[in-house]
Design an enzyme around this catalytic site. Sequence first.
Site, PDB file in Angstrom:
ATOM      1  CG  ASP A  83      -1.904   0.983   1.406  1.00  0.00           C
ATOM      2  OD1 ASP A  83      -2.426   1.428   0.374  1.00  0.00           O
ATOM      3  OD2 ASP A  83      -2.237   1.346   2.561  1.00  0.00           O
ATOM      4  CG  HIS A  84      -0.455   4.877   0.554  1.00  0.00           C
ATOM      5  ND1 HIS A  84      -0.928   5.887  -0.255  1.00  0.00           N
ATOM      6  CD2 HIS A  84      -1.499   4.498   1.333  1.00  0.00           C
ATOM      7  CE1 HIS A  84      -2.204   6.113   0.037  1.00  0.00           C
ATOM      8  NE2 HIS A  84      -2.572   5.273   0.986  1.00  0.00           N
ATOM      9  CG  HIS A 186      -5.269   8.220   4.411  1.00  0.00           C
ATOM     10  ND1 HIS A 186      -4.567   8.865   3.433  1.00  0.00           N
ATOM     11  CD2 HIS A 186      -5.488   6.978   3.951  1.00  0.00           C
ATOM     12  CE1 HIS A 186      -4.361   8.034   2.420  1.00  0.00           C
ATOM     13  NE2 HIS A 186      -4.916   6.882   2.709  1.00  0.00           N
TER      14      HIS A 186
HETATM   15 ZN   LIG Z   1      -4.378   5.051   1.820  1.00  0.00          ZN
END
Ligand SMILES: [Zn+2]
Length: 289
Positions: A83-84, A186
């Site tokens: 992720d990311h 987020h």
């Molecule tokens: Zn995210």
Amino acid sequence: MLVSTRELIDNAVKRNIGVGAFNVTTLSMLQGIIEAAEDVGEGIIIEFATSHETRGIITLEEIGPVMMQYARRAKVPVAVHLDHGVELDYLKKALDIGFTSIMYDGSWLPYEENVANTIKAVELGRQYGVMVEGEIGKMAGGTLTNEKKMEIRDVRRENFTNPDQAGDFVRRTGVDMLACSFGNAHGIYKEPPVLDIELLQEIQEKTQIPLVMHGSSGINEEDYARVIRSGIRKINYYTYASLAASNAVRNAFASDPDKFWKVHELAVLMREAVREKVKRAITLFSNPQ
Ligand SMILES: [Zn+2]
């Protein structure tokens, strides 16, 4: 059992449901997440974000192989995602461990730079035969830059994903999934989020690929069904599972501080709290009413 992310996403498209993608930062979380998926009997994605490492929680080398092992042993289909990612080398590291999909996040960069870098990430993904997620539009909350700095952003309309740009981005980069910004953020929402579902539908029309919602903790239950109907297939979920774990510890100390003095007892409490929270999330994502 370990499966490709593509298998889970294709299945989600066919059934018109969402797949939960749960971030793993500790072993208790990983155990609770896998148990929740087995309880519900649905496939899930477990994921590790670059920021978990840069914040000093745990490294990809340490937790990545453990995540793979839990995925293989699970009684339900489990895919493993990075992720990311902000650096190609880091994405490659995850793929070499066996991760079944990657995200390149260039949303913090000027558009053309994001396009150029995402093309490289897609090429890398193709070499390993995995799905690649990209992002445009600025998600509120925080995003990691490749200088390892956390850029903090607010929910603001001008940062939402532009549908025409999303269409252009997908055509030019060939990404398989797109994370977009339409009111989601987020972390913990200061106020209940107001999602722009029409914008999301327009993004889906212009891109015609599975869409990803980040910042999915704290979204009300009807909204999960609405975003899934509008093309969200991967639902990234971390904050509320993490909060459930820390609340379990807080409550234990408040009720009987002398009883819970062994760290493994706290680990069990956290694991159970994560399991309950994630069970609820998977049930909602797989039965959007
Ligand atoms: Zn995210």
